[in-house]
Design an enzyme around this catalytic site. Structure first.
Site, PDB file in Angstrom:
ATOM      1  N   ARG A   1       9.548  13.487  -4.124  1.00  0.00           N
ATOM      2  CA  ARG A   1       8.474  12.623  -3.647  1.00  0.00           C
ATOM      3  C   ARG A   1       8.348  12.845  -2.148  1.00  0.00           C
ATOM      4  NH1 ARG A   1       6.884  12.341  -8.003  1.00  0.00           N
ATOM      5  NH2 ARG A   1       6.428  10.531  -9.312  1.00  0.00           N
TER       6      ARG A   1
ATOM      7  N   GLU B   1       0.226  11.406   0.412  1.00  0.00           N
ATOM      8  CA  GLU B   1      -0.586  12.211  -0.480  1.00  0.00           C
ATOM      9  C   GLU B   1      -1.955  11.586  -0.718  1.00  0.00           C
ATOM     10  OE1 GLU B   1       1.100  13.528  -4.446  1.00  0.00           O
ATOM     11  OE2 GLU B   1       2.654  14.150  -3.051  1.00  0.00           O
TER      12      GLU B   1
ATOM     13  N   HIS C   1       1.261  19.077  -5.390  1.00  0.00           N
ATOM     14  CA  HIS C   1       1.979  18.250  -6.377  1.00  0.00           C
ATOM     15  C   HIS C   1       1.743  18.765  -7.810  1.00  0.00           C
ATOM     16  CE1 HIS C   1       3.693  13.935  -7.048  1.00  0.00           C
ATOM     17  NE2 HIS C   1       4.169  14.790  -7.941  1.00  0.00           N
TER      18      HIS C   1
HETATM   19  C1  DGY Z   1       6.603  13.053 -11.937  1.00  0.00           C
HETATM   20  O1  DGY Z   1       6.609  13.125 -13.166  1.00  0.00           O
HETATM   21  O2  DGY Z   1       7.152  12.126 -11.353  1.00  0.00           O
HETATM   22  C2  DGY Z   1       5.941  14.158 -11.186  1.00  0.00           C
HETATM   23  O3  DGY Z   1       5.894  13.955  -9.839  1.00  0.00           O
HETATM   24  C3  DGY Z   1       4.565  14.438 -11.730  1.00  0.00           C
HETATM   25  O4  DGY Z   1       4.748  15.266 -12.763  1.00  0.00           O
END
Ligand code: DGY
Length: 323
Positions: free
Chosen positions: A239, A268, A286
């Site tokens: 993240r 983001e 992402h």
């Molecule tokens: C998640 O699943 O948390 C990813 O960031 C998106 O696929």
């Protein structure tokens, strides 16, 4: 009896919509553009269930307008976009999609790793610009991986999958995690448990796989970049806020580290201008879980969780609120 209403907040694979439609009336946003908070509330008002994407902010302001809502099924393994505590207070179940995106995400961490350590993007531009005149001895030198140290922060499913790949590349693998994993897992992945400082100071490539929470926000900032080897690379498919993005840009620009492969951002979809301009940086929007197979499995899993809750059964992948 009227079928329950399931809100799907943005485009998901058709298979999952078809499955939901067997059990419910589906109110689907078919555009791959998220609803505004106002639109989300409008659609949530009549919903019994919600299939949410990580671009949706789901918390009390929405719950207060969604009296029938029983379940929010996030199509992601991460769920920092959902106020799980607020949902629990209202008896709303939250689910996520663990397990199905492990390999896709680990592969993509490696795609970024290889691209940045071997200058794949500048080399591609060089050829396209018509600058490739003859083979060169002294250009595009990257970093060799075998016998180097791969550091992994967060040793859950994805971190472990990244470790296995690292072992295949002949790397020494170290990891940090809130808890040391079982010896059998360490043996199988070839990874050794170290503390955060050791991880940061010894990694030639540091790949982040921690969930976002209060303890991991800005896991890497100026102090950590100062501890890293100037030859080190950072990879983030976890993240964005796990890295202080301005500090990362400073580290890249000052030569405190050698490069970065980044799939997720602090604000983001906004990316720090300084990061966009930084050297030796591969940036992606992402997409670590974005294979057809994985995105389909994620959406199907969310649909199955919704169907279970609406039928009065426990969901397969409940998110447990932290104490
Ligand atoms: C998640 O699943 O948390 C990813 O960031 C998106 O696929």
């Amino acid at each position: 009896m009227a079928k329950p209403i399931v809100l799907v907040t943005r485009a998901i694979p058709q298979e999952a919509l078809d499955l939901l439609a067997v059990h419910a009336t589906v109110d689907a946003n078919v555009a791959d553009v998220g609803y505004t908070p106002e639109e989300l509330i409008l659609h949530a008002q009549s919903a019994d269930a919600m299939v949410a994407l990580l671009t949706d902010r789901v918390g009390e302001p929405l719950f207060a307008h969604a009296p029938k809502l029983k379940v929010v099924a996030n199509v992601a393994v991460g769920y920092d976009n959902i106020d799980v505590g607020a949902a629990a207070k209202r008896g709303i179940t939250v689910t996520n999609t663990p397990g199905v995106l492990t390999d896709a995400t680990a592969d993509f961490a490696w795609a970024l790793l290889l691209a940045v350590t071997r200058n794949v993007l500048p080399a591609d531009r060089y050829v396209r610009d018509g600058r490739f005149r003859e083979w060169m001895m002294m250009e595009f030198h990257g970093a060799e991986l075998s016998r180097r140290t791969l550091g992994i922060a967060g040793f859950g499913r994805i971190g472990q999958a990244v470790a296995r790949r690292g072992r295949g590349f002949g790397m020494h693998v170290v990891y940090t995690n809130p808890r040391q994993v079982a010896q059998a897992v360490e043996e199988e992945t070839g990874a050794r448990f170290v503390d955060k400082e050791t991880l940061i100071a010894t990694s030639d490539v540091l790949s982040l796989h921690v969930p976002l929470n209060a303890a991991t926000r800005h896991f890497l900032s100026d102090a950590e970049f100062a501890l890293m080897k100037p030859s080190a690379y950072v990879i983030n498919t976890a993240r964005g806020p796990v890295i202080d993005e301005a500090a990362l840009a400073r580290a890249l620009n000052s030569g405190a580290i050698r490069g970065a492969g980044i799939d997720v951002y602090e604000r983001e979809p906004v990316v720090e201008a300084a990061l966009l301009a930084a050297p030796n940086t591969v940036l992606a929007p992402h997409i670590a879980s974005a294979t057809t197979e994985t995105r389909t499995r994620m959406a199907m899993m969310a649909a199955e969780n919704v169907i279970a809750v609406l039928a009065g059964r426990p969901p397969v992948n409940p998110v447990v609120p932290q104490a």
